[in-house]
Design a protein around this motif. Sequence first.
Motif, PDB file in Angstrom:
ATOM      1  N   GLN A  83       1.121  -1.630  -0.009  1.00  0.00           N
ATOM      2  CA  GLN A  83      -0.075   0.253   0.032  1.00  0.00           C
ATOM      3  C   GLN A  83       0.998   0.948  -0.123  1.00  0.00           C
ATOM      4  O   GLN A  83       1.744   1.420  -0.053  1.00  0.00           O
ATOM      5  N   PRO A  84       0.392   2.136  -0.717  1.00  0.00           N
ATOM      6  CA  PRO A  84      -0.869   2.382  -1.870  1.00  0.00           C
ATOM      7  C   PRO A  84      -0.556   1.734  -2.558  1.00  0.00           C
ATOM      8  O   PRO A  84       0.483   1.374  -3.425  1.00  0.00           O
ATOM      9  N   ILE A  85      -1.558   1.194  -3.020  1.00  0.00           N
ATOM     10  CA  ILE A  85      -1.559   0.237  -4.363  1.00  0.00           C
ATOM     11  C   ILE A  85      -2.175   1.413  -5.220  1.00  0.00           C
ATOM     12  O   ILE A  85      -2.695   2.119  -6.068  1.00  0.00           O
ATOM     13  N   ALA A  86      -0.540   1.280  -6.259  1.00  0.00           N
ATOM     14  CA  ALA A  86      -0.958   1.818  -7.827  1.00  0.00           C
ATOM     15  C   ALA A  86      -1.715   1.071  -8.847  1.00  0.00           C
ATOM     16  O   ALA A  86      -1.135   0.008  -8.728  1.00  0.00           O
ATOM     17  N   SER A  87      -2.195   1.642  -9.724  1.00  0.00           N
ATOM     18  CA  SER A  87      -2.838   1.023 -10.471  1.00  0.00           C
ATOM     19  C   SER A  87      -1.767   0.249 -11.467  1.00  0.00           C
ATOM     20  O   SER A  87      -2.464  -0.647 -12.625  1.00  0.00           O
ATOM     21  N   SER A  88      -0.755   0.903 -11.647  1.00  0.00           N
ATOM     22  CA  SER A  88       0.343  -0.022 -12.203  1.00  0.00           C
ATOM     23  C   SER A  88       0.881  -1.427 -11.850  1.00  0.00           C
ATOM     24  O   SER A  88       1.347  -2.074 -12.207  1.00  0.00           O
ATOM     25  N   GLN A  89       0.189  -1.764 -10.788  1.00  0.00           N
ATOM     26  CA  GLN A  89       0.697  -3.366  -9.971  1.00  0.00           C
ATOM     27  C   GLN A  89      -0.160  -4.366 -10.157  1.00  0.00           C
ATOM     28  O   GLN A  89      -0.588  -4.433  -9.696  1.00  0.00           O
ATOM     29  N   LEU A  90      -1.266  -4.021 -11.075  1.00  0.00           N
ATOM     30  CA  LEU A  90      -2.226  -4.461 -11.387  1.00  0.00           C
ATOM     31  C   LEU A  90      -2.543  -4.770 -12.988  1.00  0.00           C
ATOM     32  O   LEU A  90      -1.369  -4.816 -13.480  1.00  0.00           O
ATOM     33  N   ASN A  91      -2.774  -6.885 -12.694  1.00  0.00           N
ATOM     34  CA  ASN A  91      -2.797  -6.865 -14.017  1.00  0.00           C
ATOM     35  C   ASN A  91      -4.045  -8.078 -14.305  1.00  0.00           C
ATOM     36  O   ASN A  91      -4.535  -8.358 -13.043  1.00  0.00           O
ATOM     37  N   GLY A  92      -4.419  -7.674 -15.828  1.00  0.00           N
ATOM     38  CA  GLY A  92      -5.056  -8.116 -15.715  1.00  0.00           C
ATOM     39  C   GLY A  92      -5.291  -9.593 -15.849  1.00  0.00           C
ATOM     40  O   GLY A  92      -6.364 -10.491 -15.946  1.00  0.00           O
ATOM     41  N   ALA A  93      -4.131 -10.191 -15.837  1.00  0.00           N
ATOM     42  CA  ALA A  93      -4.222 -12.103 -15.946  1.00  0.00           C
ATOM     43  C   ALA A  93      -4.204 -12.095 -14.881  1.00  0.00           C
ATOM     44  O   ALA A  93      -4.924 -13.522 -14.940  1.00  0.00           O
ATOM     45  N   ASP A  94      -4.320 -10.977 -13.794  1.00  0.00           N
ATOM     46  CA  ASP A  94      -4.709 -12.221 -12.424  1.00  0.00           C
ATOM     47  C   ASP A  94      -6.108 -11.781 -11.610  1.00  0.00           C
ATOM     48  O   ASP A  94      -6.287 -11.492 -10.235  1.00  0.00           O
ATOM     49  N   MET A  95      -6.841 -11.238 -12.573  1.00  0.00           N
ATOM     50  CA  MET A  95      -7.849 -10.320 -12.723  1.00  0.00           C
ATOM     51  C   MET A  95      -9.356 -11.541 -12.531  1.00  0.00           C
ATOM     52  O   MET A  95      -9.424 -11.592 -13.639  1.00  0.00           O
ATOM     53  N   ILE A  96     -10.381 -10.849 -11.195  1.00  0.00           N
ATOM     54  CA  ILE A  96     -11.306 -11.705 -12.245  1.00  0.00           C
ATOM     55  C   ILE A  96     -12.723 -10.955 -12.166  1.00  0.00           C
ATOM     56  O   ILE A  96     -12.921 -10.031 -11.885  1.00  0.00           O
ATOM     57  N   LEU A  97     -13.173 -11.193 -13.089  1.00  0.00           N
ATOM     58  CA  LEU A  97     -14.434 -10.094 -13.976  1.00  0.00           C
ATOM     59  C   LEU A  97     -15.379 -10.637 -14.333  1.00  0.00           C
ATOM     60  O   LEU A  97     -15.609 -11.850 -14.379  1.00  0.00           O
ATOM     61  N   LEU A  98     -16.278  -9.879 -14.464  1.00  0.00           N
ATOM     62  CA  LEU A  98     -17.501  -9.608 -14.496  1.00  0.00           C
ATOM     63  C   LEU A  98     -17.631 -10.649 -16.179  1.00  0.00           C
ATOM     64  O   LEU A  98     -16.973 -10.508 -16.777  1.00  0.00           O
ATOM     65  N   GLU A  99     -18.897 -11.596 -16.754  1.00  0.00           N
ATOM     66  CA  GLU A  99     -19.152 -12.212 -17.646  1.00  0.00           C
ATOM     67  C   GLU A  99     -19.288 -10.957 -19.138  1.00  0.00           C
ATOM     68  O   GLU A  99     -19.583  -9.668 -18.761  1.00  0.00           O
ATOM     69  N   GLU A 100     -19.125 -10.751 -20.018  1.00  0.00           N
ATOM     70  CA  GLU A 100     -19.423 -10.319 -21.333  1.00  0.00           C
ATOM     71  C   GLU A 100     -20.712  -9.455 -21.498  1.00  0.00           C
ATOM     72  O   GLU A 100     -21.240 -10.951 -21.097  1.00  0.00           O
ATOM     73  N   GLY A 101     -20.729  -8.323 -20.703  1.00  0.00           N
ATOM     74  CA  GLY A 101     -22.106  -7.537 -21.967  1.00  0.00           C
ATOM     75  C   GLY A 101     -21.635  -6.621 -20.211  1.00  0.00           C
ATOM     76  O   GLY A 101     -22.831  -5.273 -20.195  1.00  0.00           O
ATOM     77  N   HIS A 102     -20.981  -6.746 -18.765  1.00  0.00           N
ATOM     78  CA  HIS A 102     -21.539  -5.857 -18.341  1.00  0.00           C
ATOM     79  C   HIS A 102     -20.468  -4.948 -18.105  1.00  0.00           C
ATOM     80  O   HIS A 102     -18.789  -5.000 -18.512  1.00  0.00           O
ATOM     81  N   CYS A 103     -20.385  -3.707 -18.238  1.00  0.00           N
ATOM     82  CA  CYS A 103     -19.450  -2.470 -18.669  1.00  0.00           C
ATOM     83  C   CYS A 103     -18.287  -2.384 -17.289  1.00  0.00           C
ATOM     84  O   CYS A 103     -17.465  -2.159 -17.687  1.00  0.00           O
ATOM     85  N   LEU A 104     -18.915  -2.986 -16.050  1.00  0.00           N
ATOM     86  CA  LEU A 104     -17.263  -2.467 -14.843  1.00  0.00           C
ATOM     87  C   LEU A 104     -16.365  -3.431 -15.963  1.00  0.00           C
ATOM     88  O   LEU A 104     -15.821  -3.373 -15.490  1.00  0.00           O
ATOM     89  N   SER A 105     -16.718  -4.678 -16.411  1.00  0.00           N
ATOM     90  CA  SER A 105     -15.698  -5.069 -16.453  1.00  0.00           C
ATOM     91  C   SER A 105     -14.381  -4.843 -17.461  1.00  0.00           C
ATOM     92  O   SER A 105     -13.755  -4.631 -17.143  1.00  0.00           O
ATOM     93  N   GLY A 106     -15.378  -3.999 -19.158  1.00  0.00           N
ATOM     94  CA  GLY A 106     -14.446  -2.854 -19.349  1.00  0.00           C
ATOM     95  C   GLY A 106     -13.371  -1.745 -19.085  1.00  0.00           C
ATOM     96  O   GLY A 106     -12.647  -1.527 -18.530  1.00  0.00           O
TER      97      GLY A 106
END
Length: 210
Positions: A83-106
């Motif tokens: 902490q603090p957590i910067a966006s540069s530390q995030l990796n899409g491969a490690d994220m769980i997202l909602l299914e296609e159709g949810h704007c929140l995923s993108g």
Amino acid sequence: IISTLGPYLMPLVLGSLAKNFPDLDLQLTEGLTEDLLNSLIAGSLDIVIATKPVANHTLYCVDLFFEPFMLAAPKNHPLIASQPIASSQLNGADMILLEEGHCLSGQALSVCPAEKRRAEKRLHATSLETLRHMIATGKNYSLLPYLSVGKNPPLQSLIDYLPLADNSLGRTIVLCSRKSTGRKADCEELTKLIRRHLPKELTIPSADQT
């Protein structure tokens, strides 16, 4: 109202709606942004609460509030210690997202650096609550909207919920109606009521945009 917002926003305002507008016949529908906006344009819905951008010249939209993202990660995840957590530390491969159709995923994936957004075997969930359970039982993390976390978030014994270093990362919630309905005054009243019941941590725009 979009399904990633309805369960968390509506409990804050339903009591006040019933008290202040006793003759209101409220029929609440949750769904995906595209489906809801199509129903609004077709005339089967009067108002849609969704996220920006909404690009349709037949609709009148007002910014309701800005909702920052929170990191939701399993306890003892390596990100928690940095902490603090910067966006540069995030990796899409490690994220769980909602299914296609949810704007929140993108929206969540766009927070990651461009070179870390692609993943061949990314995990997907059907709802925010399913996503939350997947985080609690695994090693992957995600970004959740502020209202879905709340003061006493579910599974807090298994999940850490933390703000991002950049509090400008999130989504803007808008209230939309058809310009042709002539019900701008009703939309303004609803906008005011919703804003009065928001947590103080959420940002309300200083000027409405149409």
